[in-house]
Design an enzyme around this catalytic site. Sequence first.
Site, short mmCIF file in Angstrom:
data_model
loop_
_atom_site.label_atom_id
_atom_site.label_comp_id
_atom_site.label_asym_id
_atom_site.label_seq_id
_atom_site.Cartn_x
_atom_site.Cartn_y
_atom_site.Cartn_z
N ASP A 272 9.89 15.72 -18.75
CA ASP A 272 9.96 15.56 -17.31
C ASP A 272 11.43 15.66 -16.92
OD1 ASP A 272 7.98 13.45 -15.10
OD2 ASP A 272 9.41 15.04 -14.68
C1 GLC Z 1 9.12 15.07 -11.24
C2 GLC Z 1 7.77 14.62 -11.75
C3 GLC Z 1 7.02 15.70 -12.47
C4 GLC Z 1 7.40 17.06 -11.89
C5 GLC Z 1 8.85 17.29 -12.24
C6 GLC Z 1 9.37 18.62 -11.64
O1 GLC Z 1 10.04 14.02 -11.27
O2 GLC Z 1 7.70 13.43 -12.53
O3 GLC Z 1 5.62 15.41 -12.32
O4 GLC Z 1 6.58 18.08 -12.45
O5 GLC Z 1 9.70 16.23 -11.83
O6 GLC Z 1 9.35 18.54 -10.25
#
Ligand code: GLC
Length: 745
Positions: A272
């Site tokens: 993430d």
């Molecule tokens: C965010 C989320 C994740 C998302 C990623 C990219 O913080 O936790 O679900 O896909 O970053 O936006």
Amino acid sequence: MNTSPATSARVTELLAQLTVPEKVGQLIQYFYFGIPAALAGEESEIAQQPRAVEDALARGAVGSLLFVTDPAENNRLQKLAIEGNRHGIPVLFGFDVIHGLRTIFPVPIALAASWDAGTIEEAQAVAAREARAVGIHWAFAPMVDIARDPRWGRMIEGAGEDPFLGSVVAAAQVRGFQGDHVGAPGHLVAGPKHFAGYGAALGGRDYDEVDLSDQEFWNTYLPPFAAAIDAGAGNIMSAYMDLNGVPASGNHWLLTEVLRDALGFDGFVVTDANAAKDLETHHFASDAADAAVRALNAGVDMEMAIAQPAFENLVAAVENGLVDTARLDDAVRRVLEIKEKLGLFDDPYVDAAASEAVLADPAHRETARRAAERSAVLLHNDGSVLPLDADALGTVAVIGPLADSKRDTIGPWVFDHDLDETVTVLDGIRAFVGDRAQVVHEQGVAYPKRTFPSMFDMWGDTSPTSAPDFDAEAALEAAVNAASAADVAILVLGEQQDMIGENASRSDLSLPGDQQTLLESVAATGTPVVLVLMSGRPLDLRWAASHAPAILEVWYPGTRGGEAVANLLFGAAAPSGRLPFTWPRSVGQVPLHHAVTRSHAPQDQVHRYWNEESTPLFPFGHGLTYTSFSYGEPRVDAERIGRDGTVTVSVDVTNTGARDGVETVQLYLHQRFGTSSRPLRQLKGFRQVTIGAGATTTVDIELGPDQRRYWSAATRDWMLDASTFDVWVGADAHAAAHTEFTVTD
Ligand code: GLC
């Protein structure tokens, strides 16, 4: 679907030619924010970020980008990438295609509430077609985190509380996004997230630690991931939080022993956002270099980075022997393979001119409307107030801050939508009613506001807010007068879209702002109230349930949401949604779900709280429609089976009303004794059937070993017990029609 085909000659040869810095470059994904510096702050990392990314592209130090949705920009950056490295390796474009790109579908919890794999698959297939048309290759979706605490805002992004329903939804989403194989034209790589257990955050506080027992992990939180992987998902995203004291994105047990060895996943793992670098923030890694090494060695293949990636330290780490070349090559191979499967080596650019026609396809909007109709859940309909008869009504009052808010109608996690296209509930009612009745609209109260800013405010695409001098007294009076003069008052209330989703946890479940006052003031006029609720979590409806004759949960219904809601309110369509979670009476009951064990003092015999019922306001699986159904006595085709046996449960379901209807016949199972105490009710099967008025349909549901197998803390292994099993069949988790069967040694 996850059979590991031999690595192609092209990837093998390419991998052999790459230097260590080039290999590391393939493992770094950068955000590419197009956020104006004026919004993000001139000196902010986010405002400086595009230049840093373009420098990295020119150095061949980027394997993937995210947050680019404009096809021309996609092509520009792709060209920089291809020209920036010796072998012309293209970048992978990923994005949060959560519930649509230009056509916005109902939010994922709403799609789950349809309990219809076909609706879900169709929706995500449209989302994939639009995303691929603008040059996106990979969706950071489906979110398959089980959520049993509605204080956690990301409940909206998943499929609710149940591993069986969650597994059906996860597989349907993966099929929708990917088609029948990774790389299918007009489809995306699916990236189920957040591996794993993220929805069990302490106190429902997003990002906070998760402490999960093994049995909860294996029996509740893991099955939807297993279903997504079995459906062929090409990617997995590792979660932010500590899982039992070890950050998920640095957790070898989780990312290698569970994900690879136990679940057989052979795609690539991305972290993430910044979750590799943040291993230092967790006070788990000593610095960014240590964080990079421990993330890669745990099983992460690619780092999602905002700026200054930790993975840049891997070049030195390889030289210092902290990372095996074999582990590095493993990760790079997976990334190169996915690029090859997508055809990017031969065809890396997107036809920008053709994309607009795809994004404007009216068939997509129709699909979104149908999905919104299938997702709404009719919670309550005293005296069959619904459906309304437009010809019998003189005046319809549409009241509330969400009635005409385009931005809230489409919900969170949307970035490329067209607000001008969005049909609000007010728009939909006006269009449906036409000149058959008078429609009046009052906002009634100021827009409710978060106490703390939303992380999405920096995009500037926020929900409407009320001016500081908003005249609350006058607004309420106008709403009460409108309701008094009307034949029905349709109140559109709930949470604004920035009150739910990521970093949008909440410590209570009440209607935000002055909406409860508005509801009670309008109800006091004596005009019948239809409550249309926009939310992504259960809200406190104790008062509403005893004062509003009808309550329809419409979630955030998307681009054509208002049209769908009007069709449901006036009977052109009938609600068929079912709750994907248990609806508590109050936040004090949380966590509350349907699959609890019996204890020595069964809840149906001994109260749990002295101040309130411990039962839910509405049970898991609940949902009404515009007809009624009765269930015959369920029967089994065999009263005794062996441990590996399968029994078929059959039940006759009759539509006892005057209107055709869709019924979701649910089967709940209970093992009466065995190696562990097992939940009194667990959803283990369901069928959605359309039954004509007065007709009877026989529904068959098979129960095999997979529905009886569970992980036991007693043996620390998977069990298939010999026991007697209760089977309940009905319209929700309180199903009463009962039969049983026995499994013998
Ligand atoms: C965010 C989320 C994740 C998302 C990623 C990219 O913080 O936790 O679900 O896909 O970053 O936006």
